[in-house]
Write a protein that holds these residues in place. Structure first.
Motif, PDB file in Angstrom:
ATOM      1  N   LYS A  89      86.917  54.897  38.730  1.00  0.00           N
ATOM      2  CA  LYS A  89      87.405  55.772  37.653  1.00  0.00           C
ATOM      3  C   LYS A  89      87.942  54.957  36.479  1.00  0.00           C
ATOM      4  CE  LYS A  89      91.907  56.455  39.943  1.00  0.00           C
ATOM      5  NZ  LYS A  89      92.660  55.548  39.049  1.00  0.00           N
ATOM      6  N   GLN A 141      84.900  53.707  34.553  1.00  0.00           N
ATOM      7  CA  GLN A 141      84.353  54.811  33.762  1.00  0.00           C
ATOM      8  C   GLN A 141      85.145  55.005  32.478  1.00  0.00           C
ATOM      9  OE1 GLN A 141      84.293  58.055  36.679  1.00  0.00           O
ATOM     10  NE2 GLN A 141      82.088  58.233  36.372  1.00  0.00           N
ATOM     11  N   ALA A 142      86.473  54.993  32.606  1.00  0.00           N
ATOM     12  CA  ALA A 142      87.330  55.192  31.432  1.00  0.00           C
ATOM     13  C   ALA A 142      87.160  54.042  30.440  1.00  0.00           C
ATOM     14  CB  ALA A 142      88.787  55.314  31.872  1.00  0.00           C
ATOM     15  N   LEU A 167      82.847  56.541  29.704  1.00  0.00           N
ATOM     16  CA  LEU A 167      81.934  57.434  30.404  1.00  0.00           C
ATOM     17  C   LEU A 167      82.669  58.668  30.924  1.00  0.00           C
ATOM     18  CD1 LEU A 167      79.984  54.780  32.514  1.00  0.00           C
ATOM     19  CD2 LEU A 167      79.240  55.855  30.378  1.00  0.00           C
ATOM     20  N   LYS A 168      81.925  59.766  31.053  1.00  0.00           N
ATOM     21  CA  LYS A 168      82.482  60.977  31.639  1.00  0.00           C
ATOM     22  C   LYS A 168      82.444  60.864  33.160  1.00  0.00           C
ATOM     23  CE  LYS A 168      80.672  63.749  27.811  1.00  0.00           C
ATOM     24  NZ  LYS A 168      79.732  64.836  27.423  1.00  0.00           N
ATOM     25  N   LYS A 169      83.201  61.710  33.829  1.00  0.00           N
ATOM     26  CA  LYS A 169      83.226  61.696  35.296  1.00  0.00           C
ATOM     27  C   LYS A 169      81.849  61.957  35.881  1.00  0.00           C
ATOM     28  CE  LYS A 169      88.063  63.037  36.033  1.00  0.00           C
ATOM     29  NZ  LYS A 169      88.977  64.042  36.628  1.00  0.00           N
ATOM     30  N   SER A 170      81.046  62.732  35.185  1.00  0.00           N
ATOM     31  CA  SER A 170      79.714  63.080  35.693  1.00  0.00           C
ATOM     32  C   SER A 170      78.688  61.965  35.483  1.00  0.00           C
ATOM     33  CB  SER A 170      79.209  64.348  34.995  1.00  0.00           C
ATOM     34  OG  SER A 170      79.142  64.136  33.579  1.00  0.00           O
ATOM     35  N   GLN A 171      79.032  60.954  34.713  1.00  0.00           N
ATOM     36  CA  GLN A 171      78.098  59.868  34.410  1.00  0.00           C
ATOM     37  C   GLN A 171      78.269  58.732  35.412  1.00  0.00           C
ATOM     38  OE1 GLN A 171      79.370  59.544  30.179  1.00  0.00           O
ATOM     39  NE2 GLN A 171      77.210  59.842  29.661  1.00  0.00           N
ATOM     40  N   SER A 200      71.925  55.585  29.048  1.00  0.00           N
ATOM     41  CA  SER A 200      71.569  55.998  30.401  1.00  0.00           C
ATOM     42  C   SER A 200      70.191  55.485  30.812  1.00  0.00           C
ATOM     43  CB  SER A 200      71.598  57.520  30.519  1.00  0.00           C
ATOM     44  OG  SER A 200      71.146  57.919  31.799  1.00  0.00           O
TER      45      SER A 200
END
Length: 283
Positions: free
Chosen positions: A185, A188-189, A193-197, A264
């Protein structure tokens, strides 16, 4: 640290690369053994045997990548004798470095070199000029991450990492080692990135290569040392990640958390497999 660049500015792996009369590239097993720091060729033969088994398991034809040849070498005073060699394709070399001793620093470098070069060569043969070299590397390495994460999950489960929560914690330990304490996490931050990515889908080739080495060597260590207990498995994963990070630091590389976020990987996949266009109905 052993230099992998020769005075001529070539990689050690490129320097021992050969071409036959038809322009087909190949490597010789004894020369590769020397570059990979195997002083006893008999020990290297066992690595080649593992690579052959991996080739067979992946559906490859061993004879297309491993060929027995005889070389004449000088033993002094104008006398020569025959020695047995194995002629290796680039893919064979890739399988060999994946099965070589991970404690050897040059092996880590060889894994990245042959992984990238093997897939680049394959894509060139497939004539896919719509992909850049970086996109080709990313596509190959992302596929390898998927495959090796599956194998890593199996090894972790055997060690005692049973539930999906256990595995998430196990993966976070690997990330913490490689990313200087950051968990999924946090990465991602940091990457925006979003949580879904999915983190892996937005890594460039350099970052993917570092994570691939983390995954393959953790799997190997768990199996080799017969690690048991999820706490021990977590510890091993973090230690391996930290060792990869240390190697990056020693060679002056950029820390993975500081590498740019890539577009992506799904956009690259769409280039190769564009959605079918709907036919306009006849009016």
């Amino acid at each position: 640290m052993k230099s992998i660049i020769t005075k001529a500015g070539q990689s050690l792996f490129d320097e021992i690369r050969h071409e036959d009369d038809q322009g087909t590239e190949y490597w010789l097993s004894r020369e590769l053994a020397k570059v990979l720091s195997y002083s006893d060729y008999r020990n290297f033969i066992s690595v080649i045997n593992k690579a052959m088994e991996a080739c067979l398991n992946s559906g490859g034809a061993i004879e297309n990548h491993f060929g027995d040849v005889t070389e004449m070498v000088s033993i002094g005073y104008g006398v020569k004798r025959e020695i047995k060699e194995i002629r290796l394709s680039r893919y064979a070399c890739y399988l060999i470095v994946q099965n070589a001793d991970p404690a050897k620093e040059i092996v880590a470098i060889g894994q990245t070199y042959f992984a990238i070069q093997t897939r680049t060569q394959e894509l060139q043969k497939e004539e896919q000029p719509q992909l850049t070299e970086e996109e080709q590397k990313r596509l190959f390495l992302r596929g390898e991450m998927t495959r090796h994460n599956t194998q890593l999950a199996a090894a972790a489960q055997e060690a005692g990492v049973k539930t999906s929560l256990d595995y998430a914690i196990f993966q976070n330990h690997g990330y913490r080692g490689l990313y200087g304490g950051l968990e999924a996490k946090d990465i991602q931050a940091r990457k925006g990135l979003k949580k879904s990515q999915h983190i892996l889908d937005h890594m460039g080739s350099t970052e993917l290569a570092a994570n691939l080495f983390r995954a393959t060597q953790t799997e190997e260590k768990i199996k080799r040392e017969r690690i048991r207990g999820k706490q021990n498995a977590n510890r091993v994963h973090e230690e391996v990640g930290a060792k990869v990070r240390q190697t990056i630091e020693e060679i002056g590389g950029t820390m993975p958390e500081d590498l740019p976020t890539a577009d992506s990987i799904k956009h690259i996949e769409k280039k190769l497999n564009p959605p079918a266009r709907k036919k306009k109905p006849i009016e």
